[in-house]
Design a protein around this motif. Structure first.
Motif, PDB file in Angstrom:
ATOM      1  N   ASP A  57      37.506  52.246  48.691  1.00 25.03           N
ATOM      2  CA  ASP A  57      38.096  51.121  48.378  1.00 25.03           C
ATOM      3  C   ASP A  57      39.586  51.031  48.551  1.00 25.03           C
ATOM      4  O   ASP A  57      39.983  49.934  49.073  1.00 25.03           O
TER       5      ASP A  57
ATOM      6  N   TYR B 200      43.283  49.286  37.493  1.00 27.82           N
ATOM      7  CA  TYR B 200      42.787  50.453  38.210  1.00 27.82           C
ATOM      8  C   TYR B 200      42.629  51.561  37.206  1.00 27.82           C
ATOM      9  O   TYR B 200      43.560  51.799  36.462  1.00 27.82           O
TER      10      TYR B 200
ATOM     11  N   TRP C  67      49.182  50.332  40.202  1.00 30.53           N
ATOM     12  CA  TRP C  67      48.216  49.314  40.295  1.00 30.53           C
ATOM     13  C   TRP C  67      48.387  48.110  39.683  1.00 30.53           C
ATOM     14  O   TRP C  67      48.310  46.824  40.177  1.00 30.53           O
TER      15      TRP C  67
ATOM     16  N   ARG D 140      42.529  37.702  45.038  1.00 28.76           N
ATOM     17  CA  ARG D 140      41.586  38.754  44.474  1.00 28.76           C
ATOM     18  C   ARG D 140      42.060  39.796  43.934  1.00 28.76           C
ATOM     19  O   ARG D 140      41.727  40.615  42.830  1.00 28.76           O
ATOM     20  N   ILE D 141      43.356  40.307  44.482  1.00 35.54           N
ATOM     21  CA  ILE D 141      44.192  41.477  43.651  1.00 35.54           C
ATOM     22  C   ILE D 141      44.478  41.277  42.410  1.00 35.54           C
ATOM     23  O   ILE D 141      44.510  41.880  41.493  1.00 35.54           O
TER      24      ILE D 141
ATOM     25  N   SER E  56      41.862  41.288  39.880  1.00 34.34           N
ATOM     26  CA  SER E  56      41.269  42.285  39.685  1.00 34.34           C
ATOM     27  C   SER E  56      41.437  43.050  38.221  1.00 34.34           C
ATOM     28  O   SER E  56      42.622  42.801  37.715  1.00 34.34           O
TER      29      SER E  56
ATOM     30  N   VAL F 124      49.363  44.422  41.122  1.00 33.56           N
ATOM     31  CA  VAL F 124      48.450  43.158  40.225  1.00 33.56           C
ATOM     32  C   VAL F 124      49.719  42.214  40.003  1.00 33.56           C
ATOM     33  O   VAL F 124      49.444  40.930  40.442  1.00 33.56           O
TER      34      VAL F 124
END
Length: 215
Positions: A25, A52, A68, A45-46, A49, A72
């Motif tokens: 992914d 990570y 990550w 979407r990021i 989320s 975001v």
């Protein structure tokens, strides 16, 4: 690349494979972000989320988690037009890009050199071909991330296996990825894509460590 590289990553439910899904992914996401600027849907979407590394089987790496989280944060505070403007300035430019995304450039200082020829031979051995609608050469980082994604999550286990992942990563990516990330992160015009460069660096470091563990 063809051979279903554009399909969603195959769902794998067997024990111990969740981390591979996360790897595939992330390679897929990096491929999208390096191929073109994200649209607002991808940014949303990021932004929505989870962190990570929050899953039980995700790689336990503080630098990767921090990178990550920064992506975001940047995605939450920006829009697609801002990303498009930056992508144009960094990776397309006028005459030539400010930052090259091609492996041959970092390995030889020029485009379309011997590393690209070796890469094409390797892709032919894997049975992979450039899609007709793709204008970038095969050594573009987005294309290479798509190949790694396939080698992790593809359904042909004679090709999609750890041995082939290590071989491809070591021979066609490992030697220049740090230079690419340096170029992105250190460019004065990099703002949103600085977060992408940091995420790529952290992830590729984890990948390098993992590949070193493969016998």
């Amino acid at each position: 690349m063809d051979k279903n590289l554009d399909k969603e990553v195959t769902e794998l439910s067997s024990d111990g494979l969740e981390e591979d899904v996360a790897r595939a992914d992330l390679y897929g996401l990096l491929a999208q972000l390096f191929y073109k600027a994200p649209d607002d849907d991808l940014l949303h979407r990021i932004a929505a989320s989870a962190a990570y590394g929050s899953g039980a089987d995700a790689p336990d790496n503080a630098a990767l988690t921090q990178a990550w989280d920064q992506l975001v944060k940047v995605s939450s505070a920006s829009n697609a037009q801002e990303w498009a403007n930056e992508y144009q300035e960094l990776f397309i430019g006028i005459g030539k890009p400010e930052v090259f995304l091609y492996g041959s450039y970092y390995q030889t200082g020029f485009l379309n050199e011997k590393p690209l020829v070796r890469l094409r031979d390797a892709l032919q051995e894997l049975g992979l071909e450039a899609a007709e609608n793709i204008t970038e050469s095969e050594d573009h980082i987005a294309s290479l991330c798509e190949v790694m994604r396939y080698l992790i999550a593809g359904d042909d286990l004679s090709i999609a296996n750890l041995t082939q992942q290590k071989k491809f990563f070591d021979e066609h990516m490992r030697s220049w990825l740090v230079d690419l990330c340096d170029a992105i992160e250190n460019h004065p015009s990099a703002n949103h894509y600085k977060a992408v460069g940091s995420l790529a660096r952290a992830f590729f470091e984890v990948e390098s460590y993992g590949m070193d563990m493969v016998e």
